[in-house]
Design a protein around this motif. Structure first.
Motif: not given
Length: 191
Positions: A31, A54, A38, A36, A60
């Motif tokens: 991620f 995320i 998270w 991203w 989301r």
């Protein structure tokens, strides 16, 4: 996907955070590699504790991480909890690594409520392969997910796929990203 591998979970630290398994640490690193944001174990939802949440600019995604041999049970567990998520919420069940189908990178199985256009007494949950896509020109994220059999929109930044510039990620690039993430999680040291 790999078949019938059964290893006990090994708690692992990643960037100073204790995760319940090395597999979760690999996904956290992945991620990060696709930019991203998270959060780990964000909240309990209908008796389900998602492993990750995320955040995208306008979406989301709740994420459940499981070894491949436990994926069918994970999908059933997540489907039972979907009623608590509410409309227009999406999630993802991921296994031991991204896989490739017809030359497309599949990160996991996306789930969400299908909008039938009618008032339904209970949410209708649908599943689809979530493909990793990229558009470095106009998309607010370098990578996003799209699950065309579920909803023909990017899941983290809906509306940006309409430019026609969103394309499926190259298999070589996804393998490189996953290998780098796995190495990062494997060799992470606590401060």
């Amino acid at each position: 996907m790999t078949e019938n591998r059964r290893w006990p979970a090994r708690p692992t630290s990643y960037k100073g955070r204790k995760l319940r398994s090395r597999l979760e640490a690999k996904w956290a690193a992945f991620f990060d590699s696709v930019s991203w944001h998270w959060e780990y174990e964000p909240e309990a939802i209908g008796g389900w504790m998602p492993d990750f949440l995320i955040f995208g600019p306008s979406g989301r995604i709740y994420v459940e991480v499981k070894p491949d041999h436990l994926l069918p049970g994970a999908e059933a567990k997540v489907a039972r909890a979907m009623g608590a998520l509410g409309r227009k919420r999406f999630g993802l069940v991921v296994g031991e690594a991204p896989w490739f189908a017809n030359g497309l990178a599949v990160v996991g199985r996306a789930f969400g409520e299908v909008d039938t256009g009618f008032e339904e007494p209970a949410p209708i949950v649908s599943w689809a392969d979530a493909r990793l896509v990229t558009d470095r020109r106009s998309h607010p994220l370098p990578f996003d997910l799209i699950a065309p059999d579920l909803v023909d929109l990017c899941l983290l930044a809906p509306g940006n796929e309409t430019s026609g510039d969103v394309v499926a990620c190259d298999e070589r690039e996804v393998r490189r990203l996953w290998a780098a993430a796995a190495n990062s999680a494997m060799w992470q040291r606590d401060p």
